[in-house]
Design an enzyme around this catalytic site. Structure first.
Site: not given
Ligand code: 5RP
Length: 250
Positions: A37, A40, A99, A110, A112-113, A119, A137
């Site tokens: 998710t 990226t 990540a 992990k 952030g979303g 996951e 990251k």
């Molecule tokens: C979601 C996650 C994402 O993989 C993580 O937040 C990275 O997000 P992005 O690719 O938008 O920077 O762990 O729960």
């Protein structure tokens, strides 16, 4: 020299990782693949769809880690299954995800979303785990900068907060955007974002031990420390290169 901004790095690493893994025989027709998710991971999802539509990959069975990714798979024509379905049998050949932070020992933060629960179910039940990120990251250690997400049962918020504070964390209940009150995860839970104060410029915690300690607190559903299934890592850089860590030798 060409320089890539963060969004361009995310797009590049999504494409390069899928094509490299196909080349190396780690992504193949008929496989069971977990799809992560975030912005990226979405580029990797699109590249899998592109390789399905150009005929390189056939009969792919995907497991999605969020509503966001399920909707993308449905729109892009990637068949999605449950981990429990007879086609998947609770085990994946490979999972690929983004990540929030990666340390030098390939431990991750992990979530952030807010999709950390699915996951992690996908990550910890995959023979091969792959992480794709932009260069921002990659960090020295975890826990003092990007807040560790902890998914919790709402009724246990106060008791869990006290126990996390006893482990040295400062906790903030994640607020929704364009929604009053806390974020509600895809599983109906809430998120506490936890940080530790650095000691002499270093993180005071061991991510693997902290993953176990936090997961033993009653009412915690899952933590965003991912330390038990070490990933192959692709990191796109601003200089247009892609660093690959932990690729197995043939
Ligand atoms: C979601 C996650 C994402 O993989 C993580 O937040 C990275 O997000 P992005 O690719 O938008 O920077 O762990 O729960």
């Amino acid at each position: 020299m060409k320089t890539l901004n963060q969004n361009e790095q995310k797009e590049k690493v999504g494409k390069v990782s899928i094509d490299t893994l196909i080349e190396k025989g780690l992504i193949f027709s008929g496989m069971k693949i977990g799809l992560g998710t975030g912005s990226t991971a979405m580029h990797a999802v699109k590249q899998v769809a592109a390789r399905i539509s150009d005929g390189t990959l056939k009969n792919i069975k995907a497991v999605s880690t969020s509503f966001q990714t399920t909707i993308a798979c449905q729109e892009l024509g990637i068949p999605v299954f449950s981990m429990n379905s007879p086609e998947i049998k609770g085990e994946l050949d490979l999972a690929i995800d983004g990540a929030d932070e990666i340390d030098a020992d390939s431990n991750l933060i992990k979530g952030g979303g807010a999709a950390l629960l699915l996951e992690k179910i996908v990550a910890y039940n995959s023979k091969v785990y792959v992480i794709i990120t932009d260069e921002s990251k990659a960090v020295c250690d975890l826990g003092t900068k990007f807040a560790l997400p902890v998914e919790i049962i709402p009724e246990a918020r106060v008791s869990i907060t006290k126990q996390l504070e006893a482990l040295g964390a400062k906790c903030v209940l994640r607020e929704g955007l364009r929604k009053c009150g806390p974020v509600i995860t895809d599983n109906g839970n809430q998120i506490l974002d936890c940080t530790w104060q650095s000691v002499n410029g270093k993180s005071p915690i061991n991510p693997s031990e902290m993953e176990d300690k936090i997961n033993s607190i009653t009412g915690v559903v899952e933590t965003g420390f991912f330390t038990k299934n070490k990933p192959i890592i692709f990191i796109a850089k601003s200089d247009d290169s892609v660093e690959i860590r932990n690729m197995p030798c043939k």
